[in-house]
Write a protein that holds these residues in place. Structure first.
Motif, PDB file in Angstrom:
ATOM      1  N   UNK A 215      44.680  50.144 -70.661  1.00 33.80           N
ATOM      2  CA  UNK A 215      44.498  49.770 -72.068  1.00 33.80           C
ATOM      3  C   UNK A 215      44.963  50.849 -73.034  1.00 33.80           C
ATOM      4  N   UNK A 216      45.433  51.961 -72.510  1.00 36.10           N
ATOM      5  CA  UNK A 216      45.874  53.061 -73.378  1.00 36.10           C
ATOM      6  C   UNK A 216      47.268  53.532 -72.963  1.00 36.10           C
ATOM      7  N   UNK A 217      48.287  52.740 -73.245  1.00 39.55           N
ATOM      8  CA  UNK A 217      49.655  53.137 -72.879  1.00 39.55           C
ATOM      9  C   UNK A 217      50.080  54.387 -73.638  1.00 39.55           C
ATOM     10  N   UNK A 218      50.915  55.195 -73.004  1.00 43.15           N
ATOM     11  CA  UNK A 218      51.405  56.418 -73.633  1.00 43.15           C
ATOM     12  C   UNK A 218      52.867  56.622 -73.264  1.00 43.15           C
ATOM     13  N   UNK A 219      53.368  57.817 -73.467  1.00 42.18           N
ATOM     14  CA  UNK A 219      54.773  58.087 -73.202  1.00 42.18           C
ATOM     15  C   UNK A 219      55.116  57.895 -71.734  1.00 42.18           C
ATOM     16  N   UNK A 220      54.140  58.137 -70.861  1.00 39.67           N
ATOM     17  CA  UNK A 220      54.415  57.976 -69.435  1.00 39.67           C
ATOM     18  C   UNK A 220      54.590  56.508 -69.062  1.00 39.67           C
ATOM     19  N   UNK A 221      54.021  55.626 -69.865  1.00 37.54           N
ATOM     20  CA  UNK A 221      54.259  54.192 -69.664  1.00 37.54           C
ATOM     21  C   UNK A 221      55.748  53.895 -69.773  1.00 37.54           C
ATOM     22  N   UNK A 222      56.377  54.467 -70.797  1.00 35.60           N
ATOM     23  CA  UNK A 222      57.815  54.245 -70.998  1.00 35.60           C
ATOM     24  C   UNK A 222      58.638  54.895 -69.891  1.00 35.60           C
ATOM     25  N   UNK A 223      58.265  56.113 -69.516  1.00 38.32           N
ATOM     26  CA  UNK A 223      59.021  56.817 -68.477  1.00 38.32           C
ATOM     27  C   UNK A 223      58.984  56.041 -67.163  1.00 38.32           C
ATOM     28  N   UNK A 224      57.787  55.609 -66.762  1.00 39.58           N
ATOM     29  CA  UNK A 224      57.629  54.896 -65.492  1.00 39.58           C
ATOM     30  C   UNK A 224      58.347  53.549 -65.535  1.00 39.58           C
ATOM     31  N   UNK A 225      58.222  52.825 -66.637  1.00 40.93           N
ATOM     32  CA  UNK A 225      58.853  51.505 -66.732  1.00 40.93           C
ATOM     33  C   UNK A 225      60.370  51.615 -66.680  1.00 40.93           C
ATOM     34  N   UNK A 226      60.937  52.598 -67.376  1.00 42.42           N
ATOM     35  CA  UNK A 226      62.385  52.779 -67.352  1.00 42.42           C
ATOM     36  C   UNK A 226      62.870  53.171 -65.961  1.00 42.42           C
ATOM     37  N   UNK A 227      62.149  54.107 -65.332  1.00 44.35           N
ATOM     38  CA  UNK A 227      62.542  54.528 -63.983  1.00 44.35           C
ATOM     39  C   UNK A 227      62.396  53.380 -62.996  1.00 44.35           C
TER      40      UNK A 227
END
Length: 311
Positions: A215-227
């Protein structure tokens, strides 16, 4: 290597055989005149180095083989001969990195279609994910994302966007949206039932554990999704299923969908909003990364195709 079977009209056989004989990446060429009955024609068999398979298939289509015949391709587990090794060495690149675009397109087109089995797996994944969130159990959450077939339509969407195939884009979008709606719906029913029966674990808290993380997405959400999007597309292109399993575990679409349902059931609107952002960002970023990966790979293929034509 790959085994190629061509059924072609008799008047095309000479050109097809000349094409295959003239390519150093082929071996074990066999011609069976008049062997085909439906459609009628000649049967031509050969083994092809994986690296040059798409190039040869494109050449066969240019000869009009599929207009009144057919082309079939299947994997060869073992091709043990001096000539087979020669054919493999003649094809530039490594077998492990070779992309057979026709099989990628066929596979993603099939996975992108909405079907009852797809929806059933999504529903089952939702039930497992809800159980994992309520018990804060990582094993169940991993099980949910592995059971879920949601990456198939996302991959189809990437291929459709890259190839500008509107029907594939439409099918993939429909499967993705309907699949996620089914996931949220089933998860909501399970959450409501668990709550009504008083089976919610005493230790469960929206501000603790995996429920809080999702429930608390952060910058690592973007990094993991892109990778994950790039890795998932590469695993499909090179047929490396082991990498695809890792991608499925990395993408949090199913846990996020279940978290949305759980939060809505418990009227935790902030948690629901955060999980919805997690879900949407994962879908969008996976598609962007997957599409970018395809664009790069297709550019490399087009360059090689031009060199192939110039031989």
């Amino acid at each position: 290597m790959l085994h190629l079977r061509v059924v072609c009209a008799t008047d095309r056989t000479e050109r097809v055989v000349a094409l295959l004989e003239g390519d150093d990446a082929t071996t074990n060429l066999v011609v069976l005149p008049g062997a085909a009955r439906r459609p009628p024609g000649d049967v031509i068999l050969c083994d092809v180095a994986r690296e040059d398979a798409s190039l040869i298939l494109a050449d066969l289509r240019r000869l009009g083989v599929t207009e009144d015949g057919s082309i079939a391709l299947e994997n060869v587990e073992l091709a043990e001969s001096h000539d087979a090794r020669r054919a493999i060495l003649a094809a530039p690149g490594e077998q492990a990195d070779a992309v057979v675009w026709e099989t990628v397109e066929a596979r993603t087109a099939e996975d992108a279609r909405l079907s009852w089995s797809y929806l059933a797996f999504m529903a089952l994944a939702a039930a497992i994910a809800i159980s994992g969130l309520l018990t804060d159990n990582a094993i169940l959450l991993v099980g949910a994302v592995v059971v879920s077939p949601d990456f198939g339509p996302l991959a189809g969407l990437c291929v459709g966007l890259t190839q500008r195939r509107s029907r594939l884009v439409r099918d993939a979008l429909v499967a993705t949206v309907v699949g996620l709606l089914v996931t949220v719906g089933v998860a909501t029913v399970v959450a409501e039932a668990v709550s009504a029966l008083g089976l919610v674990p005493d230790a469960f808290d929206f501000d603790v554990g995996f429920s809080s993380i999702i429930s608390n997405p952060d910058v690592f959400t973007a990094i993991v999704a892109l990778a994950a999007g790039a890795a998932g597309m590469l695993s499909l292109l090179t047929a490396k299923s082991g990498a695809l399993v890792g991608v499925l575990i990395s993408v949090t679409t199913i846990p996020a969908s279940a978290q949305v349902a759980l939060a809505v059931s418990f009227r935790e609107w902030d948690s629901a909003g955060g999980a919805a952002i997690q879900l949407v960002s994962n879908v969008v970023l996976v598609v962007l990364a997957g599409t970018a990966t395809l664009v790069v790979q297709r550019a490399a293929y087009r360059r090689r195709r031009r060199r192939h034509r110039g031989r």
